[in-house]
Scaffold this active site. Structure first.
Site, PDB file in Angstrom:
ATOM      1  CB  CYS A   1       0.399   6.638  11.348  1.00 36.15           C
ATOM      2  SG  CYS A   1      -0.794   7.034  10.075  1.00 36.15           S
TER       3      CYS A   1
ATOM      4  CB  CYS B   1      -0.876  -0.013   1.254  1.00 36.21           C
ATOM      5  SG  CYS B   1      -2.007  -1.412   1.334  1.00 36.21           S
TER       6      CYS B   1
END
Ligand code: SAM
Length: 298
Positions: free
Chosen positions: A224, A91
């Site tokens: 994240c 990704c």
């Protein structure tokens, strides 16, 4: 008051793109203007004082250094691909970690950068161009639809999986999460729970898919996000499958003090960074398949 916000009171980091410039030359150049030191954990990462703005510095403009946070720079370094390998960035856009992988591989071997979103492909291509890397192939594709048995994927030795996540580890989002829950309203909470559940479901599917690449021996899963549901829970849910493919959890950056939440066996292998203390909230899990391992407990 800017001095109170973690964003400006924490050091700035730049990662030297060693495909274009060596670390010592970057140090000499940047020291003409700033107090710069090498980071003690991540190779090729340089630490600058808070508030340094390097956006239009010539070394940034010409791709010799990338403005990349410490936590973000830990991800490709945790995967630690060998020069000459075939590596898949599942990704990939906007490609900060893709070009870091290429640099770690010293331009040898191949990085396949897969990205689903057409708009973001452009940013990925720009990052790749700026890095000067010649061994990155950009594929506009759904990672979940790649057939692991098809060449060139069948030769992939390492996979970096940094899927879409809530982004709750970034400072702007963190401030929202510090609001008392009633301030956000009940329906907002329901929406948020639903969003996290959907993200976690995709993250599990993507990690499950990564485990199926026949020659893969190193897989990094990163987000994240600060949420357990996107981090430890994802890892926990795929552990039995990972074990059946011969993977076990390994410890990225053992000297780093902040590890996973203690909600699964092997949590101490997992790595977390704190959105306030470390400036960004990241999560990293590293899976390793040792030669000859088939089915063994994690
Ligand atoms: N690793 C990137 C970096 O460091 O620059 C950031 C990756 S970002 C967190 C996640 C990316 O995954 C987004 O660009 C998103 O469009 C892409 N993505 C989401 N679902 C995907 C899928 N099924 N296949 C490929 N890419 C996907």
């Amino acid at each position: 008051d800017h001095y109170q916000t973690p964003d400006v009171s924490k050091p700035r980091y730049v990662r030297v793109n060693t495909l274009k410039l060596d670390v010592d030359s970057a140090l000499i150049e940047l020291r003409k203007q700033y107090m710069v030191e090498k980071d003690d954990l991540v190779p090729d990462l340089l630490k600058l004082p808070p508030k340094c703005d390097l956006h239009d510095h010539p070394l940034v403009m010409n791709g010799s250094v990338f403005m990349q946070g410490k936590a973000s720079s830990m991800v490709a370094a945790a995967l630690d691909p060998e020069p000459g390998w075939e590596v898949l960035d599942a990704c990939a856009a906007p490609g900060n970690k893709t070009v870091h992988l290429a640099a770690l591989m010293r331009g040898k071997g191949k990085v396949i950068a897969c990205e689903l979103n057409k708009e973001r492909i452009k940013r990925l291509a720009d990052t790749v161009r700026l890095s000067g890397a010649c061994n990155i192939e950009v594929f506009h594709s759904d990672f979940l639809s790649l057939d692991p048995k098809d060449p060139p994927y069948s030769k992939v030795r390492a996979i970096l999986l940094d899927p879409s996540c809530s982004g709750s580890g970034t400072v702007a989002e963190r401030l929202d999460h510090l609001l008392p829950s009633h301030a956000a309203g009940l329906s907002a909470n329901v929406d948020e729970t639903e969003r996290l559940t959907k993200l976690a479901s995709f993250q599990k599917k993507a990690l499950t898919h990564a485990l199926c690449f026949p020659q893969a021996e190193r897989i990094v899963y990163s987000t994240c996000s600060i949420h357990q549901i996107e981090n430890e829970d994802v890892v926990k849910s795929i552990l039995p499958l990972a074990a059946s493919h011969g993977f076990r959890l390994a410890t990225p950056f053992p000297q780093w003090h902040r590890r996973g939440l203690p909600v699964l066996e092997g949590f101490e292998h997992l790595l977390r960074t704190d959105p306030v203390e470390d400036k960004e909230g990241f999560f990293i899990a590293l899976f390793i398949k040792e030669e000859g391992s088939v089915i063994h407990p994690l």
